[in-house]
Design a protein around this motif. Structure first.
Motif, PDB file in Angstrom:
ATOM      1  N   GLU A 108       0.921  -1.069  -0.015  1.00  0.00           N
ATOM      2  CA  GLU A 108       0.089   0.025   0.060  1.00  0.00           C
ATOM      3  C   GLU A 108       1.088   1.386   0.009  1.00  0.00           C
ATOM      4  O   GLU A 108       0.604   2.293  -0.911  1.00  0.00           O
ATOM      5  N   ARG A 129       2.194   1.820  -3.514  1.00  0.00           N
ATOM      6  CA  ARG A 129       1.291   2.250  -4.377  1.00  0.00           C
ATOM      7  C   ARG A 129       1.119   3.729  -4.265  1.00  0.00           C
ATOM      8  O   ARG A 129       1.059   4.394  -5.182  1.00  0.00           O
ATOM      9  N   GLN A 130       0.944   4.051  -2.714  1.00  0.00           N
ATOM     10  CA  GLN A 130       0.813   5.537  -2.655  1.00  0.00           C
ATOM     11  C   GLN A 130       1.933   6.411  -3.200  1.00  0.00           C
ATOM     12  O   GLN A 130       1.802   7.493  -3.760  1.00  0.00           O
ATOM     13  N   ASP A 187       1.697   6.742  -6.812  1.00  0.00           N
ATOM     14  CA  ASP A 187       0.873   7.702  -7.279  1.00  0.00           C
ATOM     15  C   ASP A 187       1.033   9.190  -6.833  1.00  0.00           C
ATOM     16  O   ASP A 187       0.931   9.948  -7.895  1.00  0.00           O
ATOM     17  N   GLU A 188       2.030   9.377  -6.016  1.00  0.00           N
ATOM     18  CA  GLU A 188       2.709  10.551  -5.600  1.00  0.00           C
ATOM     19  C   GLU A 188       3.429  10.977  -6.980  1.00  0.00           C
ATOM     20  O   GLU A 188       3.494  12.022  -7.482  1.00  0.00           O
ATOM     21  N   ALA A 198       3.287   9.971 -10.028  1.00  0.00           N
ATOM     22  CA  ALA A 198       2.659  10.224 -11.066  1.00  0.00           C
ATOM     23  C   ALA A 198       2.099  11.599 -11.219  1.00  0.00           C
ATOM     24  O   ALA A 198       1.956  12.360 -12.234  1.00  0.00           O
ATOM     25  N   ASP A 199       1.451  11.729  -9.821  1.00  0.00           N
ATOM     26  CA  ASP A 199       0.856  13.322 -10.021  1.00  0.00           C
ATOM     27  C   ASP A 199       1.849  14.362 -10.301  1.00  0.00           C
ATOM     28  O   ASP A 199       1.655  15.384 -10.840  1.00  0.00           O
ATOM     29  N   LYS A 219       2.790  14.450 -13.881  1.00  0.00           N
ATOM     30  CA  LYS A 219       1.722  15.160 -14.336  1.00  0.00           C
ATOM     31  C   LYS A 219       1.818  16.707 -14.369  1.00  0.00           C
ATOM     32  O   LYS A 219       1.698  17.252 -15.467  1.00  0.00           O
TER      33      LYS A 219
END
Length: 90
Positions: free
Chosen positions: A72, A75-76, A79-80, A82-83, A86
């Motif tokens: 977990e 994954r977090q 995600d950080e 990826a953000d 972007k």
């Protein structure tokens, strides 16, 4: 302990250099320096900021992805990243 805490002195030193570079741009603008000189200062700042970003990102990958405490947490961390990518690529 977070990688940004362990590397705090080094990271802050880089930030302070960036601040000094920004102040040099301000002085150059106030002193009506040639635009080529200002562009060179700005290019240097971008390079320094990219280097700092890369260093923090690399440490983040190692600590929070490669050596994550759990799936977990991994994954977090992904995600950080990826953000951030972007936003960075806009």
């Amino acid at each position: 302990m977070s990688h940004t805490v362990r590397q705090q002195a080094k990271l802050l030193s880089r930030v302070r250099r960036l601040k000094g570079q920004m102040e040099a741009v301000e002085r150059a603008l106030e002193g009506e320096r040639p635009c080529g000189e200002i562009l060179q200062l700005l290019a240097s700042i971008r390079g320094a900021l990219t280097g700092l970003t890369g260093e923090v990102l690399e440490d983040h990958l190692h600590e929070h992805v490669l050596h994550a405490e759990s799936e977990e947490a991994r994954r977090q961390a992904v995600d950080e990243i990826a953000d951030v990518l972007k936003t960075y690529l806009r």
